[in-house]
Design a protein around this motif. Structure first.
Motif, PDB file in Angstrom:
ATOM      1  N   GLY A   1       0.895   0.681 -11.206  1.00  0.00           N
ATOM      2  CA  GLY A   1       2.238   0.170 -10.955  1.00  0.00           C
ATOM      3  C   GLY A   1       2.454  -1.213 -11.521  1.00  0.00           C
ATOM      4  O   GLY A   1       3.490  -1.506 -12.143  1.00  0.00           O
TER       5      GLY A   1
ATOM      6  N   SER B   1       3.625  10.838  -8.429  1.00  0.00           N
ATOM      7  CA  SER B   1       2.825   9.870  -7.658  1.00  0.00           C
ATOM      8  C   SER B   1       2.578  10.338  -6.231  1.00  0.00           C
ATOM      9  O   SER B   1       2.627   9.551  -5.279  1.00  0.00           O
ATOM     10  CB  SER B   1       3.505   8.493  -7.655  1.00  0.00           C
ATOM     11  OG  SER B   1       3.553   7.950  -8.952  1.00  0.00           O
TER      12      SER B   1
ATOM     13  N   HIS C   1       0.521  11.793  -2.910  1.00  0.00           N
ATOM     14  CA  HIS C   1      -0.756  11.508  -2.242  1.00  0.00           C
ATOM     15  C   HIS C   1      -1.133  12.669  -1.324  1.00  0.00           C
ATOM     16  O   HIS C   1      -0.333  13.581  -1.098  1.00  0.00           O
ATOM     17  CB  HIS C   1      -0.646  10.212  -1.434  1.00  0.00           C
ATOM     18  CG  HIS C   1      -0.597   8.977  -2.273  1.00  0.00           C
ATOM     19  ND1 HIS C   1      -1.651   8.101  -2.398  1.00  0.00           N
ATOM     20  CD2 HIS C   1       0.398   8.466  -3.052  1.00  0.00           C
ATOM     21  CE1 HIS C   1      -1.317   7.110  -3.198  1.00  0.00           C
ATOM     22  NE2 HIS C   1      -0.071   7.301  -3.606  1.00  0.00           N
TER      23      HIS C   1
ATOM     24  N   ARG D   1      -0.813  11.009  -7.803  1.00  0.00           N
ATOM     25  CA  ARG D   1      -0.968   9.610  -8.208  1.00  0.00           C
ATOM     26  C   ARG D   1      -2.293   9.379  -8.914  1.00  0.00           C
ATOM     27  O   ARG D   1      -2.386   8.619  -9.875  1.00  0.00           O
ATOM     28  CB  ARG D   1      -0.856   8.701  -6.969  1.00  0.00           C
ATOM     29  CG  ARG D   1      -0.972   7.205  -7.269  1.00  0.00           C
ATOM     30  CD  ARG D   1       0.193   6.712  -8.080  1.00  0.00           C
ATOM     31  NE  ARG D   1       0.178   5.262  -8.243  1.00  0.00           N
ATOM     32  CZ  ARG D   1       1.120   4.594  -8.888  1.00  0.00           C
ATOM     33  NH1 ARG D   1       2.140   5.242  -9.424  1.00  0.00           N
ATOM     34  NH2 ARG D   1       1.041   3.289  -8.996  1.00  0.00           N
TER      35      ARG D   1
ATOM     36  N   GLY E   1       3.964   8.827  -2.177  1.00  0.00           N
ATOM     37  CA  GLY E   1       3.480   7.652  -1.460  1.00  0.00           C
ATOM     38  C   GLY E   1       4.465   7.214  -0.408  1.00  0.00           C
ATOM     39  O   GLY E   1       4.358   6.108   0.129  1.00  0.00           O
TER      40      GLY E   1
ATOM     41  N   HIS F   1       6.097   4.202  -4.177  1.00  0.00           N
ATOM     42  CA  HIS F   1       5.843   3.823  -5.564  1.00  0.00           C
ATOM     43  C   HIS F   1       7.178   3.532  -6.235  1.00  0.00           C
ATOM     44  O   HIS F   1       8.229   3.602  -5.602  1.00  0.00           O
ATOM     45  CB  HIS F   1       5.055   4.905  -6.289  1.00  0.00           C
ATOM     46  CG  HIS F   1       3.662   5.076  -5.778  1.00  0.00           C
ATOM     47  ND1 HIS F   1       2.699   4.086  -5.905  1.00  0.00           N
ATOM     48  CD2 HIS F   1       3.067   6.087  -5.096  1.00  0.00           C
ATOM     49  CE1 HIS F   1       1.570   4.498  -5.347  1.00  0.00           C
ATOM     50  NE2 HIS F   1       1.771   5.707  -4.847  1.00  0.00           N
ATOM     51  N   ASN F   2       7.133   3.220  -7.512  1.00  0.00           N
ATOM     52  CA  ASN F   2       8.302   2.688  -8.193  1.00  0.00           C
ATOM     53  C   ASN F   2       9.382   3.752  -8.419  1.00  0.00           C
ATOM     54  O   ASN F   2       9.339   4.509  -9.385  1.00  0.00           O
ATOM     55  CB  ASN F   2       7.887   2.068  -9.526  1.00  0.00           C
ATOM     56  CG  ASN F   2       9.031   1.328 -10.187  1.00  0.00           C
ATOM     57  OD1 ASN F   2      10.106   1.175  -9.625  1.00  0.00           O
ATOM     58  ND2 ASN F   2       8.809   0.854 -11.387  1.00  0.00           N
TER      59      ASN F   2
ATOM     60  N   ASN G   1       6.514  -1.108   0.480  1.00  0.00           N
ATOM     61  CA  ASN G   1       6.171  -1.834  -0.747  1.00  0.00           C
ATOM     62  C   ASN G   1       7.352  -1.943  -1.709  1.00  0.00           C
ATOM     63  O   ASN G   1       7.293  -2.696  -2.685  1.00  0.00           O
ATOM     64  CB  ASN G   1       5.000  -1.161  -1.464  1.00  0.00           C
ATOM     65  CG  ASN G   1       3.691  -1.327  -0.703  1.00  0.00           C
ATOM     66  OD1 ASN G   1       3.519  -2.272   0.060  1.00  0.00           O
ATOM     67  ND2 ASN G   1       2.780  -0.404  -0.897  1.00  0.00           N
TER      68      ASN G   1
END
Length: 429
Positions: free
Chosen positions: A63, A244, A246, A274, A334, A342-343, A362
Motif C-alpha cells: 500500500g 485485497s 483476507h 492480499r 481487509g 485497504h486503498n 486505516n
C-alpha cells in the motif's frame, strides 16, 4: 534508550531470523533477503551507489509503495542526478517496487539494530531519507540524524487506534521525532497529533494524501476487449473483482457470489487475496465447496473462457489496477474482518463503484469521503454485502454514476505531491 531497544530486538531475533530464513527458503530468496536486511549488499548494488547522490525512499509494504508512486515519479524528474533507492520490509512490497521504472535500486529495509543501520548508512550514504507514512524506526532515524542526513516523513497519518498508544509512549517517542527534519501530514488532525506526540510544530506541514495523486494508464475499449480475452472472462457477464481480501473474507464473498449466481445473475468473480501465498489454502477452500477455480498464473494453459459461477483466483502481483479497470463492481477487502481496510481509491481511479466493510480505521477519512460523495457503499456483514450487490447489479446507471463520483473526488483532492515536493526540496537542494 537505544541500548535497551537493541537488546529487545536481539531477543526478538531468535524468532524473527528463523522466520525470515524459512520464508525466504520457500520463496527462493533466502540469501538476498536476509543479507540485505543485515546490511550485506552485492558488489553490483554497491557499485550502483558508489560516488552517486542518493535519495532513499522507504515504503514498508504494498500500500505504501503504491501511494509513493506519484512522489517517486516527481523525484526522478526533479533530481535526475540522484540515484533513487526504494526500500521495503515485506516481500510483496519488494516485488511491486522492482517493477517501478522510476526506481534505480530496490532494497530490503535493514533490521533496526544500531550496528546494522550504521553499516547500511555507511555504504549507501543517502543525501536524504524519505519515509512514507508513519514508520518510526528508532535506530535508523537516529543513525541518519547523527550522520547529518535529512529525514523527512511524508504522507504521515496517526490513526484513532494508534494515537492513544503513541501518547502513552510520548517520553520515548519524542526524542526520536525530534531527529526528523520535516513531517508532511495528511490532515490537520494528523498534524496536531504528531505535535502532541513530540514533533516540533514548526517542522510540521499539512500536505494532503498522496493516494489522491495516483495515476493510471487508461484502458480503452479495444484494450479492454483484448484483456478480457487474455483473462478468459465470460462474454456478457458482469465482472466482480474482490481485491485485497483476507482470511475470513473469501468465504463471505464466495457465499454471496454463489447466492447471486443461483438467483440467475450472469456474474463472474475475480478474487485477489492480499497475499498471493494464501492462494493455495483459498483454492482448497473453494474446491471444497465445489467451485471451479482457475489460477491467474495458469491462464495460458486454459483454452476455453470461464463461465458464471466459476472463479479466477489471482496468484500474481502488480495487476490489481488492471483487474479493477475490467470490473463492473469492486469490493475492497481487509474491511469485513478487523484488518483496517485497504486503498479504496484504486477503484475510483478507474471509475468503478466500490463496496467495502466497516473495518476501515486505516482509511477512515477516505472511506467517509467516498460515502459522502455517493462513490462507495459500506456493508457490515454477508447479508448487507448481498443486498448491496443486488442493488448495484440491477442498476447499471448507478454503477456508472458512482464510478464518476469517485473519479471526481480524486481530481478535487489532488495536489499532495506538489506540496510534499516543496518541503523535500528545501532539505535536498
Amino acid at each position: 534508550m537505544y541500548l535497551l531497544y537493541d537488546l529487545v530486538l536481539l531477543a526478538s531475533a531468535a524468532v524473527l531470523i528463523p522466520y525470515y530464513l524459512f520464508r525466504g527458503w520457500r520463496q527462493g530468496k533466502v540469501r538476498r533477503g536476509i543479507r540485505e536486511r543485515l546490511g550485506f549488499y552485492t558488489a553490483g548494488q554497491l557499485a550502483q551507489v558508489a560516488g552517486r547522490k542518493v535519495l532513499w525512499v522507504h515504503a514498508v509494504s504494498v500500500g505504501e509503495t503504491r501511494a509513493a508512486v506519484p512522489l517517486l515519479k516527481r523525484l526522478k524528474s526533479l533530481y535526475p542526478e540522484h540515484l533513487l533507492v526504494l526500500s521495503n520490509v515485506t516481500e510483496t512490497g519488494h516485488q511491486i517496487a522492482r517493477d517501478l521504472r522510476e526506481v534505480d535500486l530496490c532494497l530490503f529495509f535493514p533490521f533496526d539494530l544500531s550496528w546494522v543501520v550504521q553499516r547500511v548508512l555507511r555504504q549507501v550514504r543517502p543525501d536524504a531519507v524519505i519515509i512514507v507514512e508513519t514508520e518510526i524506526w528508532p535506530n535508523f532515524i537516529h543513525g541518519a540524524s547523527r550522520a547529518g542526513i535529512p529525514v523527512i516523513l511524508v504522507n504521515g497519518r496517526i490513526s484513532d487506534r494508534s494515537f492513544p498508544r503513541y501518547r502513552l509512549a510520548r517520553k520515548l517517542i519524542a526524542p526520536i521525532l525530534d531527529q526528523i527534519d520535516a513531517f508532511c501530514m495528511q490532515t490537520e488532525l494528523d498534524g496536531e497529533r504528531i505535535v502532541a506526540m513530540g514533533a516540533r510544530s514548526e517542522r510540521v506541514s499539512v500536505t494532503g494524501n498522496l493516494k489522491f495523486d495516483m495515476q493510471v494508464h487508461p484502458v480503452d475499449s479495444a484494450e479492454r476487449e483484448r484483456l478480457r480475452g487474455a483473462f478468459r472472462l465470460p462474454e456478457g457477464a458482469v465482472i466482480w473483482v474482490a481485491g485485497s481480501t483476507h482470511a475470513g473474507e473469501e468465504e463471505i464473498v464466495t457465499a454471496v457470489y454463489r447466492d447471486l449466481v443461483a438467483a440467475g445473475e450472469s456474474l463472474f468473480l475475480i478474487l485477489v487475496p492480499r497475499h498471493p501465498e494464501r492462494c493455495r489454502p483459498v483454492r482448497e477452500m473453494l474446491a471444497g465447496q465445489g467451485i471451479d477455480v482457475g489460477l491467474r498464473s495458469a491462464l495460458e494453459e486454459r483454452q476455453s473462457p470461464f463461465s458464471p459461477g466459476e472463479i479466477l483466483l489471482v496468484d500474481t502481483l502488480g495487476e490489481m489496477l488492471t483487474f479493477y479497470a475490467l470490473a463492473d463492481l469492486v469490493f475492497v477487502g481487509g474491511s469485513l474482518v478487523p484488518v483496517g481496510g485497504h486503498n479504496v481509491l484504486e477503484a475510483s481511479l478507474v471509475e468503478k463503484p466500490v463496496v467495502f466493510g466497516s473495518y476501515m480505521h486505516n482509511f477512515k477519512e477516505i472511506s467517509s469521503l467516498l460515502l459522502n460523495e455517493g462513490a462507495g457503499l459500506m456493508v457490515n456483514d454477508r447479508l448487507e454485502l448481498l443486498g448491496a450487490m443486488r442493488q448495484l447489479l440491477g442498476d447499471a446507471a448507478r454503477r456508472t454514476a458512482m464510478g464518476r463520483s469517485g473519479a471526481g473526488l480524486l481530481e478535487r483532492n489532488a495536489g499532495a505531491t506538489d506540496k510534499t515536493i516543496a518541503v523535500i526540496d528545501r532539505l535536498v537542494r
